[in-house]
Design a protein around this motif. Structure first.
Motif, PDB file in Angstrom:
ATOM      1  N   TYR A 190      24.098 113.371 113.047  1.00 57.90           N
ATOM      2  CA  TYR A 190      24.667 112.892 114.309  1.00 57.90           C
ATOM      3  C   TYR A 190      25.225 113.976 115.215  1.00 57.90           C
ATOM      4  N   ALA A 191      25.460 115.152 114.700  1.00 55.62           N
ATOM      5  CA  ALA A 191      26.034 116.223 115.524  1.00 55.62           C
ATOM      6  C   ALA A 191      24.970 117.294 115.767  1.00 55.62           C
ATOM      7  N   THR A 192      25.268 118.180 116.656  1.00 57.77           N
ATOM      8  CA  THR A 192      24.304 119.228 116.981  1.00 57.77           C
ATOM      9  C   THR A 192      24.449 120.449 116.076  1.00 57.77           C
ATOM     10  N   SER A 193      25.544 120.535 115.312  1.00 59.91           N
ATOM     11  CA  SER A 193      25.774 121.740 114.511  1.00 59.91           C
ATOM     12  C   SER A 193      24.915 121.797 113.253  1.00 59.91           C
ATOM     13  N   GLY A 194      24.526 120.663 112.697  1.00 66.35           N
ATOM     14  CA  GLY A 194      23.688 120.650 111.509  1.00 66.35           C
ATOM     15  C   GLY A 194      24.484 120.925 110.239  1.00 66.35           C
ATOM     16  N   TRP A 195      23.769 120.898 109.123  1.00 70.34           N
ATOM     17  CA  TRP A 195      24.366 121.104 107.800  1.00 70.34           C
ATOM     18  C   TRP A 195      24.832 122.551 107.655  1.00 70.34           C
ATOM     19  N   SER A 196      25.994 122.753 107.030  1.00 71.94           N
ATOM     20  CA  SER A 196      26.496 124.099 106.774  1.00 71.94           C
ATOM     21  C   SER A 196      27.091 124.150 105.367  1.00 71.94           C
ATOM     22  N   ASN A 197      26.455 124.919 104.493  1.00 73.12           N
ATOM     23  CA  ASN A 197      26.980 125.085 103.131  1.00 73.12           C
ATOM     24  C   ASN A 197      28.348 125.761 103.150  1.00 73.12           C
ATOM     25  N   LYS A 198      28.557 126.664 104.094  1.00 74.07           N
ATOM     26  CA  LYS A 198      29.839 127.357 104.183  1.00 74.07           C
ATOM     27  C   LYS A 198      30.970 126.400 104.533  1.00 74.07           C
ATOM     28  N   ASP A 199      30.690 125.429 105.383  1.00 76.00           N
ATOM     29  CA  ASP A 199      31.718 124.432 105.719  1.00 76.00           C
ATOM     30  C   ASP A 199      32.055 123.571 104.502  1.00 76.00           C
ATOM     31  N   ALA A 200      31.030 123.134 103.774  1.00 77.39           N
ATOM     32  CA  ALA A 200      31.258 122.321 102.577  1.00 77.39           C
ATOM     33  C   ALA A 200      32.037 123.133 101.539  1.00 77.39           C
ATOM     34  N   PHE A 201      31.690 124.403 101.388  1.00 81.42           N
ATOM     35  CA  PHE A 201      32.385 125.264 100.429  1.00 81.42           C
ATOM     36  C   PHE A 201      33.847 125.465 100.832  1.00 81.42           C
ATOM     37  N   ALA A 202      34.098 125.639 102.114  1.00 79.23           N
ATOM     38  CA  ALA A 202      35.478 125.818 102.588  1.00 79.23           C
ATOM     39  C   ALA A 202      36.307 124.561 102.321  1.00 79.23           C
ATOM     40  N   THR A 203      35.714 123.383 102.477  1.00 79.61           N
ATOM     41  CA  THR A 203      36.431 122.138 102.210  1.00 79.61           C
ATOM     42  C   THR A 203      36.767 122.017 100.731  1.00 79.61           C
ATOM     43  N   VAL A 204      35.784 122.297  99.867  1.00 78.83           N
ATOM     44  CA  VAL A 204      36.010 122.221  98.421  1.00 78.83           C
ATOM     45  C   VAL A 204      37.019 123.278  97.983  1.00 78.83           C
ATOM     46  N   LEU A 205      36.937 124.457  98.556  1.00 86.42           N
ATOM     47  CA  LEU A 205      37.888 125.518  98.221  1.00 86.42           C
ATOM     48  C   LEU A 205      39.314 125.127  98.595  1.00 86.42           C
ATOM     49  N   GLY A 206      39.483 124.438  99.696  1.00 88.55           N
ATOM     50  CA  GLY A 206      40.806 123.934 100.064  1.00 88.55           C
ATOM     51  C   GLY A 206      41.334 122.946  99.041  1.00 88.55           C
ATOM     52  N   GLY A 207      40.465 122.067  98.546  1.00 87.11           N
ATOM     53  CA  GLY A 207      40.863 121.119  97.511  1.00 87.11           C
ATOM     54  C   GLY A 207      41.219 121.792  96.206  1.00 87.11           C
ATOM     55  N   VAL A 208      40.448 122.806  95.825  1.00 92.70           N
ATOM     56  CA  VAL A 208      40.739 123.550  94.594  1.00 92.70           C
ATOM     57  C   VAL A 208      42.073 124.273  94.726  1.00 92.70           C
ATOM     58  N   THR A 209      42.340 124.821  95.890  1.00 90.95           N
ATOM     59  CA  THR A 209      43.618 125.491  96.126  1.00 90.95           C
ATOM     60  C   THR A 209      44.779 124.504  96.014  1.00 90.95           C
ATOM     61  N   ALA A 210      44.604 123.306  96.540  1.00 89.66           N
ATOM     62  CA  ALA A 210      45.651 122.283  96.417  1.00 89.66           C
ATOM     63  C   ALA A 210      45.855 121.885  94.960  1.00 89.66           C
TER      64      ALA A 210
END
Length: 88
Positions: free
Chosen positions: A49-69
């Motif tokens: 739905y967005a113009t930016s497309g899939w980004s593995n780095k974005d998914a990794f940053a989200t998971v890394l934030g959860g691991v840090t928490a």
């Protein structure tokens, strides 16, 4: 800005926001499933739905934030179980 802000924003504002969303999502729910939905659901939305497309780095940053928490919560529980606090 502080040195901490400069350090956290060196990868870009978007990655920082993904990191914070993952940290907040895990800290609030404590669920790895919710963290996965946050990380990969957002990227699926971007892909279709967005113009930016899939980004593995974005998914990794989200998971890394959860691991840090998770690690922060574990350390906090370890510290508070060892120390006695008195409430007056």
């Amino acid at each position: 800005m502080s040195k901490f802000n400069d350090f956290m924003l060196q990868w870009g504002e978007d990655k920082f926001l993904h990191f914070m969303a993952g940290a907040a999502g895990f800290a609030i729910t404590g669920s790895w499933i919710v963290l996965g939905i946050l990380a990969f659901g957002k990227e699926l939305y971007d892909k279709y739905y967005a113009t930016s497309g899939w980004s593995n780095k974005d998914a990794f940053a989200t998971v890394l934030g959860g691991v840090t928490a998770f690690v922060s919560s574990f350390c906090w529980d370890l510290i508070t179980n060892k120390l006695t606090f008195e409430v007056y």
